[in-house]
Design an enzyme around this catalytic site. Structure first.
Site, PDB file in Angstrom:
ATOM      1  N   GLY A  31       0.743  -1.138  -0.072  1.00  0.00           N
ATOM      2  CA  GLY A  31      -0.031   0.016  -0.116  1.00  0.00           C
ATOM      3  C   GLY A  31       0.903   1.324  -0.057  1.00  0.00           C
ATOM      4  N   LEU A  33       0.573   3.738  -1.908  1.00  0.00           N
ATOM      5  CA  LEU A  33       0.877   3.470  -3.401  1.00  0.00           C
ATOM      6  C   LEU A  33       1.510   4.935  -4.062  1.00  0.00           C
ATOM      7  CD1 LEU A  33      -2.209   1.268  -5.004  1.00  0.00           C
ATOM      8  CD2 LEU A  33       0.235   0.686  -3.860  1.00  0.00           C
ATOM      9  N   GLY A  36       5.828   4.717  -8.458  1.00  0.00           N
ATOM     10  CA  GLY A  36       6.766   3.184  -8.633  1.00  0.00           C
ATOM     11  C   GLY A  36       5.641   2.105  -8.701  1.00  0.00           C
ATOM     12  N   HIS A  37       4.758   2.280  -7.920  1.00  0.00           N
ATOM     13  CA  HIS A  37       3.813   0.779  -7.916  1.00  0.00           C
ATOM     14  C   HIS A  37       3.026   1.238  -9.198  1.00  0.00           C
ATOM     15  CE1 HIS A  37       4.322   1.579  -3.281  1.00  0.00           C
ATOM     16  NE2 HIS A  37       4.583   0.112  -3.562  1.00  0.00           N
ATOM     17  N   GLY A 150       9.638  -4.231  -8.242  1.00  0.00           N
ATOM     18  CA  GLY A 150      10.373  -3.015  -8.770  1.00  0.00           C
ATOM     19  C   GLY A 150      11.929  -3.488  -8.280  1.00  0.00           C
TER      20      GLY A 150
END
Ligand code: PAF
Length: 295
Positions: A31, A33, A36-37, A150
């Site tokens: 979470g 967010l 990147g997410h 990532g």
């Protein structure tokens, strides 16, 4: 439309209904967010027919109760971002759904050897066992064809790759480039906890990494062995001199297995494109990590 499941049985029922011809992509998160997410979800949306994102702040990967307690939770905003990006499913399980026998009794059959003992493994004992535990559990439930993670958590991607091998899993691991703020700071949910002053100085981490990587690459270009230890020490000291900064490590390593280059004889140093520079720095009470492939 974003479908939201809290119970694993509901997600599993949805999964069973999905045609086997459809490619399912999965983005596990904790979470808070950020871009990147969202980049992971966008990549998954490009490459898959359906995308599931999970939000689960996994207690077994936090080795400090304080870090778990302070981990940012921004559920409303997260939902909005997932809707906007076009993610299909959000899985938002409770601790009981993931660990029906309790987190301390969940199976954890993986062995990572040296990989879990260096860098993050050395400074956060048990962290990667917790990561493998939750990711394997989530994969069991979601059953995706592709898993998106990532590069920001470089060591984590190596751990998950090894875990998939140990599971004999056919899931494809897709590692996506680190997304940075304009000033170079790697996106992280923890950035939210920096004060304005700390936030202004935090890009120094990326600057130091770039300078160190250049120093390494230049020596290699000149046909000379890079003085790995000297370069590391110099930038470790530079970072340590910044107010509130406490670097834990600043380390060149073999990208394939994170073996520290310091431990290798100069003639065995790999070319820059096979070297990763990894760092972890406390900025006040916020711990930031980052990495760079040296080439
Ligand atoms: O990278 C993270 O956010 C977490 O380690 C992950 C992969 C979601 C497992 O809890």
């Amino acid at each position: 439309m974003l479908i939201r499941f809290e119970r694993k049985t509901d997600l599993e029922a949805w999964r069973r209904e999905l045609s086997p011809d459809l490619r399912l992509g999965f983005v596990p998160t904790m979470g808070a967010l950020h871009r990147g997410h969202l980049a992971l979800i966008e990549r998954a949306l490009e490459e898959c027919d359906r995308v599931v994102c999970s939000i689960f702040v996994n207690p077994t990967q936090f080795n400090q109760a304080q870090d778990l307690q302070h981990y940012p939770r921004t559920e409303e905003k997260d939902l909005q971002l997932l809707l906007e990006v076009g993610c299909h499913v959000l899985f938002l399980p409770t601790i009981e759904e993931i660990y029906p026998e309790g987190p301390e009794n969940a199976p954890n059959p993986f062995v990572f050897g040296e990989l879990e003992k260096v860098m993050e493994g050395a400074h956060r004992p048990g962290h990667f066992r917790g990561v493998a535990q939750v990711v394997s559990r989530l994969l069991e439930i979601v059953r995706p064809q592709a898993l998106y993670m990532g590069q920001k958590d470089y060591q984590q991607t190596l751990i998950v790759r090894s875990m998939l091998e140990q599971m004999n899993s056919a899931v494809q691991l897709v590692v996506c480039p680190t997304v940075r703020e304009e000033d170079g700071l790697a996106m992280s949910s923890r950035n939210l906890r920096l004060s304005a002053e700390q936030r202004a100085l935090a890009p120094e981490i990326y600057r130091a990494m770039r300078a160190a990587a250049t120093a390494f690459a230049l020596r290699k270009e000149a046909g000379l062995p890079a003085p790995v230890g000297q370069i590391e020490d110099r930038y470790l000291q530079e970072l340590a001199a910044l107010p509130g900064f406490r670097p834990e490590y600043f380390c060149f390593a073999r990208a394939a297995d994170l073996k520290p280059l310091r431990d290798l004889p100069p003639e065995e140093l790999p070319p820059p494109e096979e070297v990763v520079l990894c760092t972890a720095v406390w900025v006040g009470d916020v711990r930031l990590i980052d990495n760079l492939i040296v080439s």
